[in-house]
Design an enzyme around this catalytic site. Structure first.
Site, PDB file in Angstrom:
ATOM      1  N   LYS A  15       0.144   9.671 -10.323  1.00 33.35           N
ATOM      2  CA  LYS A  15       1.322   8.399 -10.649  1.00 33.35           C
ATOM      3  C   LYS A  15      -0.149   7.936 -11.098  1.00 33.35           C
ATOM      4  CE  LYS A  15       3.665   8.754  -6.570  1.00 33.35           C
ATOM      5  NZ  LYS A  15       2.711  10.100  -5.778  1.00 33.35           N
ATOM      6  N   ARG A  90      11.348   6.794  -3.717  1.00 35.29           N
ATOM      7  CA  ARG A  90      10.913   8.097  -2.748  1.00 35.29           C
ATOM      8  C   ARG A  90      12.171   8.436  -1.910  1.00 35.29           C
ATOM      9  NH1 ARG A  90       4.685   6.229  -2.834  1.00 35.29           N
ATOM     10  NH2 ARG A  90       3.481   7.320  -1.468  1.00 35.29           N
ATOM     11  N   ARG A 129     -10.381  11.719  -3.605  1.00 35.48           N
ATOM     12  CA  ARG A 129     -10.130   9.956  -4.295  1.00 35.48           C
ATOM     13  C   ARG A 129     -10.586   8.773  -3.180  1.00 35.48           C
ATOM     14  NH1 ARG A 129      -4.059   8.108  -4.375  1.00 35.48           N
ATOM     15  NH2 ARG A 129      -4.078   8.292  -2.299  1.00 35.48           N
ATOM     16  N   ARG A 162      -9.415   5.613   0.994  1.00 34.86           N
ATOM     17  CA  ARG A 162      -8.062   4.868   1.987  1.00 34.86           C
ATOM     18  C   ARG A 162      -7.749   5.090   3.318  1.00 34.86           C
ATOM     19  NH1 ARG A 162      -3.461   5.069  -2.481  1.00 34.86           N
ATOM     20  NH2 ARG A 162      -1.813   5.423  -0.782  1.00 34.86           N
ATOM     21  N   ARG A 173       1.479  12.607   5.149  1.00 31.78           N
ATOM     22  CA  ARG A 173       2.205  12.182   3.610  1.00 31.78           C
ATOM     23  C   ARG A 173       2.763  13.420   3.060  1.00 31.78           C
ATOM     24  NH1 ARG A 173      -2.528   9.888   1.221  1.00 31.78           N
ATOM     25  NH2 ARG A 173      -1.563   8.655  -0.058  1.00 31.78           N
TER      26      ARG A 173
END
Ligand code: ADP
Ligand code: AMP
Length: 217
Positions: A15, A90, A129, A162, A173
């Site tokens: 996203k 969300r 990431r 992160r 998550r």
């Protein structure tokens, strides 16, 4: 009248990566609820401290504070022509609030793009990431690496992972996404606003699909 685009998808679906590109192509600001929470966290605001307790566990920040924060952001002048929403809504409650808010400001929800990616790919993307703590630009160690390992192309900052991309939190998550966010697929389908793109393809291919849907609708 503003034209709003929602990017929907699991954590790691792409996203944020796509929102940056759509933002440049469509000339609309990229509004990421996660980025705004991280900004608050950096500044150690009350909202940031509250959000952190949820983000660290991979849980959603409560609807009321999240909705207020996004409404405040969408009222800023740069959103007068619309925005690309990344990570919001969300929950169905957030979606109801957004639709009500858009009705008040005469904003149009142009499309909700569901970026569909199989679970095993999500985990691989999140674990690889790397993010610039300064500007928020997102890289992937093998699919989208910076020019120089560990350094942001744009501002030379040292990239970091992160804390919520650690394996235990990632799993949570993804579970939270299935429980609380995935009902939005049907929610927007019923409103005839949902378009689906194959997010398992390369970054450029996904952008192409999104742009053709955005321009065709
Ligand atoms: P989200 O905002 O949905 O959580 P990101 O845009 O941050 O997802 O992407 C997650 C990771 O996957 C990042 O490391 C990014 O560089 C990488 N990525 C995004 N899209 C693709 C893609 N289509 N193919 C391969 N890697 C991708
Ligand atoms: P993201 O950057 O989109 O992956 O979001 C990181 C974290 O911020 C999430 O795991 C949540 O804890 C929080 N968050 C971001 N957007 C929302 C939202 N719309 N509602 C609730 N929590 C959110």
């Amino acid at each position: 009248m503003g034209e709003f685009v929602i990017l929907l998808g699991a954590p790691g679906a792409g996203k944020g990566t796509q929102a940056v590109r759509l933002s440049a192509e469509l000339g609309l600001p990229h509004i990421s609820s996660g980025d705004i929470f991280r900004e608050h966290l950096k500044k150690k605001t009350q909202l940031g401290m509250l959000a952190q307790t949820f983000m660290d566990k991979g849980q959603l920040v409560p609807d009321d504070v999240t909705i207020e924060m996004i409404k405040e952001r969408l009222l800023k002048p740069d959103c007068a022509n619309g925005a690309i929403l990344d990570g919001f809504p969300r929950t169905p409650f957030q979606a109801d609030a957004l639709l009500e808010f858009l009705a008040v400001i005469h904003g149009k929800l142009q499309m909700v793009a569901y970026i569909k990616v199989p679970a095993h790919i999500l985990v691989e993307r999140l674990s690889g990431r790397w993010t610039c703590p300064q500007c928020g630009r997102v890289y992937h160690i093998s699919h989208n690496p910076p020019r120089e390992a560990g350094i942001c192309d744009d501002d030379g900052s040292t990239l970091h992972q992160r804390p919520d991309d650690l394996p235990e939190t990632v799993e949570n998550r993804i579970a939270v996404y299935h429980q609380q966010t995935s009902p939005l697929i049907e929610y927007f389908q019923k409103l005839a606003l949902l378009v689906e793109v194959d997010g398992s393809l390369g970054i450029d291919d996904v952008t192409e699909q999104l742009l053709s849907k955005a321009r065709g609708s």
